[in-house]
Design an enzyme around this catalytic site. Structure first.
Site, PDB file in Angstrom:
ATOM      1  N   GLU A  30      53.295  16.613  54.163  1.00 36.62           N
ATOM      2  CA  GLU A  30      54.714  16.333  54.325  1.00 36.62           C
ATOM      3  C   GLU A  30      54.919  14.895  54.804  1.00 36.62           C
ATOM      4  OE1 GLU A  30      56.453  19.523  56.463  1.00 36.62           O
ATOM      5  OE2 GLU A  30      58.492  18.793  56.205  1.00 36.62           O
ATOM      6  N   GLU A  70      54.401  12.664  51.926  1.00 35.06           N
ATOM      7  CA  GLU A  70      55.583  12.741  51.071  1.00 35.06           C
ATOM      8  C   GLU A  70      56.693  11.843  51.621  1.00 35.06           C
ATOM      9  OE1 GLU A  70      57.144  16.697  50.756  1.00 35.06           O
ATOM     10  OE2 GLU A  70      58.794  16.075  49.441  1.00 35.06           O
ATOM     11  N   CYS A 111      59.139  24.171  56.552  1.00 33.11           N
ATOM     12  CA  CYS A 111      58.200  25.200  57.028  1.00 33.11           C
ATOM     13  C   CYS A 111      58.894  26.466  57.499  1.00 33.11           C
ATOM     14  CB  CYS A 111      57.284  24.671  58.120  1.00 33.11           C
ATOM     15  SG  CYS A 111      57.834  23.188  58.889  1.00 33.11           S
ATOM     16  N   SER A 170      61.389  18.910  51.694  1.00 34.01           N
ATOM     17  CA  SER A 170      60.003  18.563  51.403  1.00 34.01           C
ATOM     18  C   SER A 170      59.444  19.615  50.454  1.00 34.01           C
ATOM     19  CB  SER A 170      59.202  18.558  52.700  1.00 34.01           C
ATOM     20  OG  SER A 170      57.826  18.630  52.398  1.00 34.01           O
ATOM     21  N   LYS A 196      59.122  35.236  57.040  1.00 39.30           N
ATOM     22  CA  LYS A 196      57.821  34.983  56.421  1.00 39.30           C
ATOM     23  C   LYS A 196      57.440  36.112  55.466  1.00 39.30           C
ATOM     24  CE  LYS A 196      56.618  31.067  58.283  1.00 39.30           C
ATOM     25  NZ  LYS A 196      56.385  29.916  57.415  1.00 39.30           N
ATOM     26  N   GLU A 216      59.122  35.205  52.410  1.00 37.55           N
ATOM     27  CA  GLU A 216      58.483  34.012  51.845  1.00 37.55           C
ATOM     28  C   GLU A 216      57.214  34.364  51.080  1.00 37.55           C
ATOM     29  OE1 GLU A 216      56.684  31.255  54.610  1.00 37.55           O
ATOM     30  OE2 GLU A 216      57.285  29.534  53.403  1.00 37.55           O
ATOM     31  N   GLU A 238      57.057  32.603  43.226  1.00 33.81           N
ATOM     32  CA  GLU A 238      56.317  31.382  42.900  1.00 33.81           C
ATOM     33  C   GLU A 238      55.117  31.165  43.819  1.00 33.81           C
ATOM     34  OE1 GLU A 238      59.380  31.599  44.066  1.00 33.81           O
ATOM     35  OE2 GLU A 238      59.846  30.064  45.560  1.00 33.81           O
ATOM     36  N   CYS A 254      60.144  28.560  66.157  1.00 33.49           N
ATOM     37  CA  CYS A 254      59.408  29.795  65.859  1.00 33.49           C
ATOM     38  C   CYS A 254      59.212  30.675  67.084  1.00 33.49           C
ATOM     39  CB  CYS A 254      58.043  29.465  65.293  1.00 33.49           C
ATOM     40  SG  CYS A 254      58.135  28.337  63.917  1.00 33.49           S
TER      41      CYS A 254
END
Ligand SMILES: Cc1cc2nc3c(=O)[nH]c(=O)nc-3n(C[C@H](O)[C@H](O)[C@H](O)COP(=O)(O)O)c2cc1C
Ligand code: SF4
Ligand code: SF4
Ligand code: SF4
Ligand code: SF4
Ligand code: FES
Lengths: 640, 391
Positions: free
Chosen positions: A311, A314, A337, A357, A396, A399, A404, A567
């Site tokens: 990241e 990037e 994230c 990102s 999560k 996710e 994908e 988190c």
């Protein structure tokens, strides 16, 4: 430049905000305090203090149910009813601001009868059996029933379910049979998260917590953050629990079951075993996981550090594009994230997807690495590997089920477990976690780093990224700029934080990044502007500012976390939650960071090794792109 | 159908013209001196309410007319709006001057949508005559009124739920304190008054507080408009002085043989024949104006069933005592009707009713058990026959 954001008005119906009288800010001013007597004890409190808070100051307990320290006043359950002298009716202690001297009685006959009736009434509308409920022993309704000596169902008890259980979401399960209509979830979703997935629908006895037109949660606009779960007093909301499947995998001799553990659960799981909030059990947890039967125990810090490399690179590439090549690049870059935040953006600001990102979250990076690099290294058929992720997060789960997320050729992460679910697995095994011996993480992802650990707290990703960028670009030690490498401006629980980092000089480009950047000259003299927001209500405030072209639109990099506190306040963390509890968890996380030898992502030896052995083109190289980066879906606010 | 006879004796806009010549405290003390108490049911002294709002500091204030008239058996506000809309608007304008508001809102019951055209026309007429708008009657008073349509929920008649609905939220009562006079519509000081209260306020300014006090009792001054329905020869809208006895009222409407009268709507009390000598006044039997006459042939449990069903449906569902309590009372009543309610459970239900009266969040839940409790207290014989003897 002022980065003060206008206060976004709370959207919760004002009836639920209690139209609260603000507590006097300066109690020492004339008229700043007011005298009150509670059960005969006299005290002075700042004007506007609620009866409930005043009583707590002198150790008098008044029961509550709809009240929550994170939320605005509701005053709907009435369990906190007390007598105020001179008033015909009882008053809700949680909603009554003291603005004149009053005499309060908290346990008269009238009060006791009322509370008992309320508990009995709630039970008459509550279908559930405590012994078959995830909240057994941690349920506020159950606790009230005990406190008020309920030994039979005065007004009956439902014998069959009244509502269907909504299992449609990967993350959150809703069981309205156990709902007491305290509306804590509603206030959470509207005020803390500013999503507004759930509201009360219907009137009187038909009123119930509902999604838009009562559609399944899985098909409405919900970001899966699970903040509603954390504030539900009963078992009406819970996370979608895959522990049975995980056990099956563990017991299957053909399967190689690998678990990665995120930083936040370690700082909180002790709460499920009677420890005070803020007890870190990182290394005891490793032992417990092995005893449960996991084949390998890895540290998500590895992939957190990997995330920083990808990241961060990037970000530098975007900066190069804009500053050196004069080409358009999407700024600010947003972190990706937090899957709650990502889905929030996909729904509410899909036009900003280019700013996200493309780096996957640490959880997903790790999954892809395990089923490729690790599998090759160990000579295990990835088909036989089951990857489990211990996360503080309910999003999560969604996710890892995104279609994908299969770049390894398999489902990168098979199961997401929450802290609560793992605690249950450990209990089932009969392990007393806090008393276990400590043990390390397994190689080849075993080096615990401070930069990875602080991912668990709001501002942590930013701090880790800055530590790395400073050293790689400026070419000085972070310690030279920030004492003990603690970048304090991005720490803390303030809803939105802003910081500027001038780059007066640049150093040589390190070998790892040399293929991408001939020099850092384009950054010389630049001022890196960064911001941090946690909880999607705060994220919204920042996004609206960006849309207006306000100061945050000038940022280069913004860390967004879906949950309050980051988190460590995730929707999979132990219940209850409160500002104090989250603060204690943050304390544990930052203490762990300080204690580690390696505190910078680019110094993590395991990370350096993977770039050496596997991701040989370096960060943002071809293979990285295939395995560690992803794309997003414009969801908008439409409902299937 | 009767009307407001005192109004016909009034000079139109006399109240408003008088108010124009007075200062704000003067208007409020005139209202205070008249002893006018809220005609919407709760009977809060209107002068006190206006004074609170007048004293509150704010950039904006609001006058809200509560025309949600949803109490079962109440229809007098409808008649007042139909026949004397100007008097109501005049009252609102006076209130605007008194508290320092520039905006008035009439919250009109959804079912009264058909009155809207008529009311808008009356407002337009007033604007034409410079009785609304800028510089009213050449003074420096700016005040205008708009109409907001309710959507058909009884609870929106409760003043804080009404304000929530005005703000675009679910119509649900707020916590109090703070009260609307300090924190009302849009967080600004607001007075919410019943249609009739505002009409009387205009009359009081026109005729003086003494005129108003010459009717009624010491604690319940003036006259009151009643909606009378049920088992009587001449149901309709009446005007009586406050303090008349139930018997007197029943004689006027042709309901002398009643076995009971439900006074104050579903939320009110069920007065048995033996108490007909009691008077209708805030100090004895308070009412928003609804009188439902119950003839000798009525089964009290059927009557009660009707009321309780109403509350179960109309509870906003916000607070536990009301949402669940009304349901339990209704279920208990059904048990009574089927002869399956034990004496012990009936006692339990009465005790629950007492809890609802004190622990519910708003007036709806606080008054919903009234009818149940008064039927149990006053019609024991009718109930006893239905309680299983072994219990
Ligand atoms: C459930 C409920 C319904 C009410 N409905 C009405 C109504 O329809 N009209 C009304 O004027 N007041 C109604 N009220 C009383 C209002 O809350 C408020 O007291 C009244 O509008 C104040 O005006 P007043 O002082 O002029 O009577 C209701 C109260 C409750 C608790
Ligand atoms: S929600 Fe609470 S009271 Fe209900 S079954 Fe579960 S533990 Fe028991
Ligand atoms: S998971 Fe988050 S977005 Fe979804 S309903 Fe709960 S609080 Fe709202
Ligand atoms: S789901 Fe839980 S938090 Fe939401 S209203 Fe019901 S009991 Fe309260
Ligand atoms: S008493 Fe009834 S109507 Fe009033 S707030 Fe409570 S549930 Fe709503
Ligand atoms: S805790 Fe006070 S009303 Fe629910």
């Amino acid at each position: 430049m002022s980065t003060e954001l206008p206060e976004t008005p709370k959207r919760a119906p004002s009836s639920q905000q209690g139209q609260s009288v603000a507590v006097a800010e300066n109690p020492s001013a004339i008229g700043g305090t007011v005298s009150i007597s509670i059960d005969g004890q006299a005290l002075k409190v700042p004007l506007g203090t609620t009866i409930l808070d005043a009583a707590r100051r002198i150790g008098i307990t008044i029961p509550t149910l709809c009240h929550h320290p994170d939320l605005c006043v509701a005053g709907v359950c009435r369990i906190c009813s007390v007598e105020v002298e001179g008033q015909r009716t009882l008053q809700a202690a949680c909603a009554y601001p003291v603005t004149s001297p009053i005499k309060v009685l908290t346990h008269t006959r009238k009060v006791r009868m009322a509370r008992r009736h309320i508990v009995d009434l709630l039970l008459s509308d509550h279908y559930g059996h405590c012994y078959a409920c995830g909240r057994n022993n941690n349920c506020e309704l159950q606790a009230l029933a005990k406190e008020y000596g309920v030994d039979f169902f005065r007004f009956g008890h439902p014998e069959k379910p009244m509502h269907e259980i909504d299992l449609s979401s990967y993350s959150v399960v809703r069981d309205n049979n156990k709902c007491v209509l305290c509306r804590r979830c509603v206030r959470t979703c509207i005020d803390v998260q500013d999503v507004g997935t759930i509201e009360v629908l219907g009137r009187g006895r038909t009123s119930h917590v509902a999604t838009f037109l009562d559609k399944p949660l899985g098909s409405v606009v919900c970001i899966n953050c699970g903040q509603c779960i954390n504030r539900c007093p009963t078992g009406a909301l819970r996370a979608n629990d895959p522990t049975d499947e995980v056990w099956e995998a563990i017991h299957d001799p053909k399967k190689h079951v690998v678990i990665q553990t995120a930083p936040s659960p370690r700082a909180a799981i002790g709460e499920c075993f009677g420890q005070p909030a803020g007890t870190a059990l990182t290394f005891e947890l490793n032992t417990a996981l092995r005893m449960c039967g996991f084949d390998q125990v890895f540290d998500t810090n590895f992939s957190a550090d990997l995330t920083i490399m990808e990241e961060g690179t990037e970000l530098l590439l975007r900066l190069k594009k804009a500053l050196a090549d004069g080409e358009p690049a999407a700024f600010p870059q947003f972190t990706s994230c937090s899957p709650g935040w990502v889905k929030y953006l996909e729904h509410f600001y899909p036009e900003y997807i280019p700013n996200l990102s493309t780096a996957k979250s640490p959880q997903q990076m790790f999954g892809a690495v395990i089923k490729t690099y690790y599998a090759q290294k160990q000579g295990i058929d990835p088909r036989d590997i089951v990857t489990v992720a211990l996360m503080p997060c309910s999003a999560k789960k969604f996710e890892c089920n995104r279609p994908e997320m299969d770049d390894s050729g398999y489902k990168d992460v098979d199961y997401g477990l929450t802290t609560r679910e793992l605690a249950k697995m450990i209990s089932e095994t009969g392990i007393d976690l806090p008393r276990l011996a400590k043990s390390d993480f397994d190689a080849p992802f075993g080096t615990a780093t401070g930069s990875g650990v602080i991912f668990g707290a709001t501002g942590g990703v930013m701090e880790a990224a800055l530590r790395t960028v400073i050293e790689l670009v400026v070419g000085v030690k972070v310690e030279d700029l920030f004492e003990h490498a603690d970048i304090k401006p991005v720490r803390g629980f303030e809803g939105v934080k802003y910081a500027e980092l001038p780059i007066p000089k640049v150093g040589p480009v390190p070998a790892l990044l040399a293929p991408l950047f001939p020099s850092w000259d384009f950054l010389k003299g630049a001022i890196l502007k960064v911001a941090v927001a946690h909880g999607t209500a705060n994220a919204k405030a920042v996004m609206e500012d960006i849309k207006r072209g306000g100061p945050f639109s000038q940022c280069h990099f913004i860390e967004f976390m879906g949950c309050p506190g980051g988190c460590l306040g995730g929707g999979g963390q132990p219940i209850p939650t409160s500002p104090e509890i989250r603060k204690a968890r943050a304390g544990a996380i930052y203490a762990e960071d300080s204690a580690y030898a390696v505190r910078k992502s680019h110094e993590n030896p395991d990370v350096l090794k993977i770039y050496d052995e596997f991701l040989t083109e370096g960060p943002c190289g071809h293979r990285s792109h295939k395995l560690l980066h992803t794309h997003y879906t414009e969801r908008g606010r439409y409902i299937e | 159908m009767s009307s407001l006879p005192t109004y016909t004796e009034q000079i139109p806009e006399a109240g408003l013209r008088a108010a124009m010549g007075m200062d704000r405290p003067g208007i409020i003390s005139a209202i205070g001196a008249s002893g006018l108490k809220g005609r919407g049911g709760a009977g809060f002294p209107t002068g006190v309410k206006w004074n609170f709002a007048a004293a509150a500091q704010a950039d904006q204030k609001f006058v809200i007319c509560n025309a949600d008239e949803g109490e079962p058996g109440t229809f007098k506000d409808r008649v007042i709006l139909q026949e004397h809309a100007d008097l109501v608007f005049e009252g609102m304008t006076i209130a605007g001057k008194a508290i320092g508001a520039h905006e008035g809102i009439l919250f009109l019951r959804g079912e009264y949508a058909y009155l809207r055209g008529h009311l808008e026309a009356a407002l337009a007429g007033r604007r034409d005559r410079n009785l609304l708008g800028r510089g009213i009657l050449g003074s420096n008073l700016d005040f205008d009124i708009r109409i907001f349509m309710g959507a058909g929920a009884y609870i929106c008649g409760e003043e804080t739920a009404l304000i929530e609905a005005l703000e675009g939220f679910r119509g649900e009562p707020r916590n109090r304190p703070p009260f609307p006079v300090n924190t009302g519509f849009m967080g600004r000081p607001s007075i919410v008054n019943n249609v009739e209260t505002l009409a009387w306020a205009a009359c009081i300014l026109g005729n003086g507080p003494e005129w108003f006090r010459s009717h009624g009792t010491e604690k319940s001054t003036g006259r009151k408009i009643f909606s009378v329905s049920g088992d009587c020869a001449r149901p309709g809208v009446y005007e009586f002085p406050m303090g008349l006895t139930v018997a007197e009222l029943l004689r006027e409407v042709g309901g002398e043989d009643a076995k009971a009268a439900q006074i104050g709507g579903a939320a009110g009390q069920c007065v048995p024949a033996k108490d007909f000598k009691r008077s209708i006044a805030f100090e004895d039997i308070p009412t928003g104006g609804s009188v439902i006459v119950l003839g000798p042939q009525r089964d009290m449990l059927d009557v009660l069933h009707n009321f309780l069903e109403f509350f179960v449906d109309e509870s906003c569902g916000q607070c536990a005592p009301c949402r669940l309590g009304t349901t339990k009372l209704l279920e208990g009543l059904d048990m009574l009707r089927k002869g399956t309610c034990s004496m012990a459970y009936l006692k339990e239900l009465c005790s629950l009713g007492e809890t609802m009266q004190v622990a519910s969040k708003c007036g709806l839940g606080q008054s919903s058990p009234n009818a149940f409790l008064s039927v149990v207290a006053n019609f024991r014989e009718e109930l006893m026959g239905r309680i299983p003897t072994h219990a």
